[in-house]
Scaffold this motif. Structure first.
Motif, mmCIF file in Angstrom:
data_model
loop_
_atom_site.group_PDB
_atom_site.id
_atom_site.type_symbol
_atom_site.label_atom_id
_atom_site.label_comp_id
_atom_site.label_asym_id
_atom_site.label_seq_id
_atom_site.Cartn_x
_atom_site.Cartn_y
_atom_site.Cartn_z
ATOM 1 N N MET A 1 20.477 13.361 2.651
ATOM 2 C CA MET A 1 20.021 12.101 3.161
ATOM 3 C C MET A 1 18.530 11.912 2.901
ATOM 4 N N ILE A 2 17.768 13.005 2.980
ATOM 5 C CA ILE A 2 16.334 12.915 2.710
ATOM 6 C C ILE A 2 16.107 12.616 1.228
ATOM 7 N N ALA A 3 16.899 13.249 0.367
ATOM 8 C CA ALA A 3 16.742 13.039 -1.065
ATOM 9 C C ALA A 3 17.010 11.583 -1.438
ATOM 10 N N GLU A 4 18.007 10.977 -0.811
ATOM 11 C CA GLU A 4 18.313 9.575 -1.098
ATOM 12 C C GLU A 4 17.172 8.672 -0.647
ATOM 13 N N THR A 5 16.575 8.985 0.484
ATOM 14 C CA THR A 5 15.456 8.182 0.989
ATOM 15 C C THR A 5 14.247 8.298 0.069
ATOM 16 N N VAL A 6 13.961 9.498 -0.380
ATOM 17 C CA VAL A 6 12.828 9.705 -1.284
ATOM 18 C C VAL A 6 13.055 8.955 -2.591
ATOM 19 N N CYS A 7 14.255 9.024 -3.140
ATOM 20 C CA CYS A 7 14.552 8.321 -4.390
ATOM 21 C C CYS A 7 14.416 6.807 -4.220
ATOM 22 N N SER A 8 14.858 6.294 -3.085
ATOM 23 C CA SER A 8 14.739 4.865 -2.829
ATOM 24 C C SER A 8 13.277 4.460 -2.726
ATOM 25 N N ALA A 9 12.450 5.278 -2.068
ATOM 26 C CA ALA A 9 11.028 4.988 -1.945
ATOM 27 C C ALA A 9 10.334 5.020 -3.308
ATOM 28 N N VAL A 10 10.711 5.979 -4.139
ATOM 29 C CA VAL A 10 10.125 6.071 -5.485
ATOM 30 C C VAL A 10 10.495 4.837 -6.291
ATOM 31 N N SER A 11 11.727 4.401 -6.205
ATOM 32 C CA SER A 11 12.151 3.205 -6.927
ATOM 33 C C SER A 11 11.396 1.975 -6.447
ATOM 34 N N ALA A 12 11.236 1.837 -5.139
ATOM 35 C CA ALA A 12 10.513 0.685 -4.600
ATOM 36 C C ALA A 12 9.059 0.691 -5.059
ATOM 37 N N ALA A 13 8.429 1.858 -5.032
ATOM 38 C CA ALA A 13 7.044 1.954 -5.488
ATOM 39 C C ALA A 13 6.926 1.626 -6.972
ATOM 40 N N GLY A 14 7.851 2.106 -7.755
ATOM 41 C CA GLY A 14 7.831 1.817 -9.189
ATOM 42 C C GLY A 14 8.017 0.342 -9.484
ATOM 43 N N LEU A 15 8.898 -0.309 -8.746
ATOM 44 C CA LEU A 15 9.090 -1.749 -8.946
ATOM 45 C C LEU A 15 7.842 -2.521 -8.522
ATOM 46 N N GLY A 16 7.157 -2.060 -7.486
ATOM 47 C CA GLY A 16 5.902 -2.695 -7.085
ATOM 48 C C GLY A 16 4.841 -2.573 -8.173
ATOM 49 N N ILE A 17 4.739 -1.401 -8.766
ATOM 50 C CA ILE A 17 3.786 -1.194 -9.863
ATOM 51 C C ILE A 17 4.161 -2.077 -11.053
ATOM 52 N N ALA A 18 5.447 -2.228 -11.303
ATOM 53 C CA ALA A 18 5.895 -3.084 -12.405
ATOM 54 C C ALA A 18 5.503 -4.540 -12.149
ATOM 55 N N LEU A 19 5.605 -5.005 -10.897
ATOM 56 C CA LEU A 19 5.216 -6.376 -10.572
ATOM 57 C C LEU A 19 3.719 -6.590 -10.788
ATOM 58 N N VAL A 20 2.899 -5.625 -10.365
ATOM 59 C CA VAL A 20 1.453 -5.744 -10.567
ATOM 60 C C VAL A 20 1.129 -5.762 -12.054
ATOM 61 N N THR A 21 1.806 -4.940 -12.820
ATOM 62 C CA THR A 21 1.581 -4.893 -14.267
ATOM 63 C C THR A 21 2.001 -6.203 -14.915
ATOM 64 N N ALA A 22 3.098 -6.779 -14.486
ATOM 65 C CA ALA A 22 3.537 -8.062 -15.038
ATOM 66 C C ALA A 22 2.554 -9.170 -14.667
ATOM 67 N N TYR A 23 1.975 -9.111 -13.470
ATOM 68 C CA TYR A 23 0.983 -10.095 -13.038
ATOM 69 C C TYR A 23 -0.231 -10.062 -13.969
ATOM 70 N N ARG A 24 -0.527 -8.875 -14.543
ATOM 71 C CA ARG A 24 -1.658 -8.724 -15.461
ATOM 72 C C ARG A 24 -1.284 -9.066 -16.902
ATOM 73 N N LYS A 25 -0.157 -9.702 -17.085
ATOM 74 C CA LYS A 25 0.318 -10.188 -18.394
ATOM 75 C C LYS A 25 0.615 -9.047 -19.384
ATOM 76 N N ARG A 26 1.039 -7.909 -18.862
ATOM 77 C CA ARG A 26 1.453 -6.796 -19.715
ATOM 78 C C ARG A 26 2.955 -6.616 -19.510
ATOM 79 N N PHE A 27 3.695 -7.557 -20.073
ATOM 80 C CA PHE A 27 5.124 -7.654 -19.789
ATOM 81 C C PHE A 27 5.931 -6.491 -20.374
ATOM 82 N N LEU A 28 5.584 -6.050 -21.557
ATOM 83 C CA LEU A 28 6.322 -4.939 -22.168
ATOM 84 C C LEU A 28 6.164 -3.660 -21.335
ATOM 85 N N THR A 29 4.943 -3.392 -20.917
ATOM 86 C CA THR A 29 4.693 -2.212 -20.085
ATOM 87 C C THR A 29 5.382 -2.356 -18.732
ATOM 88 N N ALA A 30 5.349 -3.569 -18.160
ATOM 89 C CA ALA A 30 5.994 -3.804 -16.868
ATOM 90 C C ALA A 30 7.500 -3.584 -16.955
#
Length: 153
Positions: A1-30
């Motif tokens: 159960m802890i492993a699933e929570t950690v994986c979900s948190a990592v995914s959420a953080a990664g998607l947040g970083i992708a949104l910030v990168t897309a906001y900076r007009k770096r769509f391929l990297t995002a």
């Protein structure tokens, strides 16, 4: 159960970083970051994370990995010894047999049955003269002296 929570948190953080990168007009990297971010949540959804967590905390699984490691070490050791000796036992036996058959088919009085006949060079024929080296003249050393003088030696 802890492993699933950690994986979900990592995914959420990664998607947040992708949104910030897309906001900076770096769509391929995002897009690439979003792809990496979705991998942990996909593993949770397929059940791989649960299986890995059960395996990681199982003494039987670790004993199995130990046995596999021991098997690999033994295999590599036998390969190293085989290479050092020059092949498998059967290959060495076949080479030994080939040497025996080659020795038996040779002439009985020959010292080296597989050796070729000696070559006779031009100096061993009757009447042949050896070429003599031309006497060295002072001209041979003149260019060396010129090089030395050029460099101040």
């Amino acid at each position: 159960m802890i492993a699933e929570t950690v994986c979900s948190a990592v995914s959420a953080a990664g998607l947040g970083i992708a949104l910030v990168t897309a906001y900076r007009k770096r769509f391929l990297t995002a897009t690439r970051i979003a792809a990496y971010a979705l991998v942990p949540i996909g593993l949770v959804m397929t059940g791989v994370v649960e299986w890995l967590a059960d395996t990681a905390f199982s003494p039987t699984a670790w004993a199995g990995f130990g046995v596999l490691g021991l098997s690999w070490v033994l295999f590599m050791t036998t390969r190293a010894v085989e290479r050092r000796r020059g092949g498998t036992r059967q290959e060495r036996k076949e080479r030994k047999q080939q040497r025996r058959t080659a020795g038996a088919s040779a002439q009985p009085g020959a010292v080296a049955p597989t050796a070729s006949a000696p070559s006779l060079g031009p100096g061993s024929r009757p009447g042949a003269t050896r070429p003599t080296a031309a006497p060295k003249s002072d001209d041979d050393f003149s260019d060396i002296e010129a090089i030395l003088k050029k460099h101040g030696i």
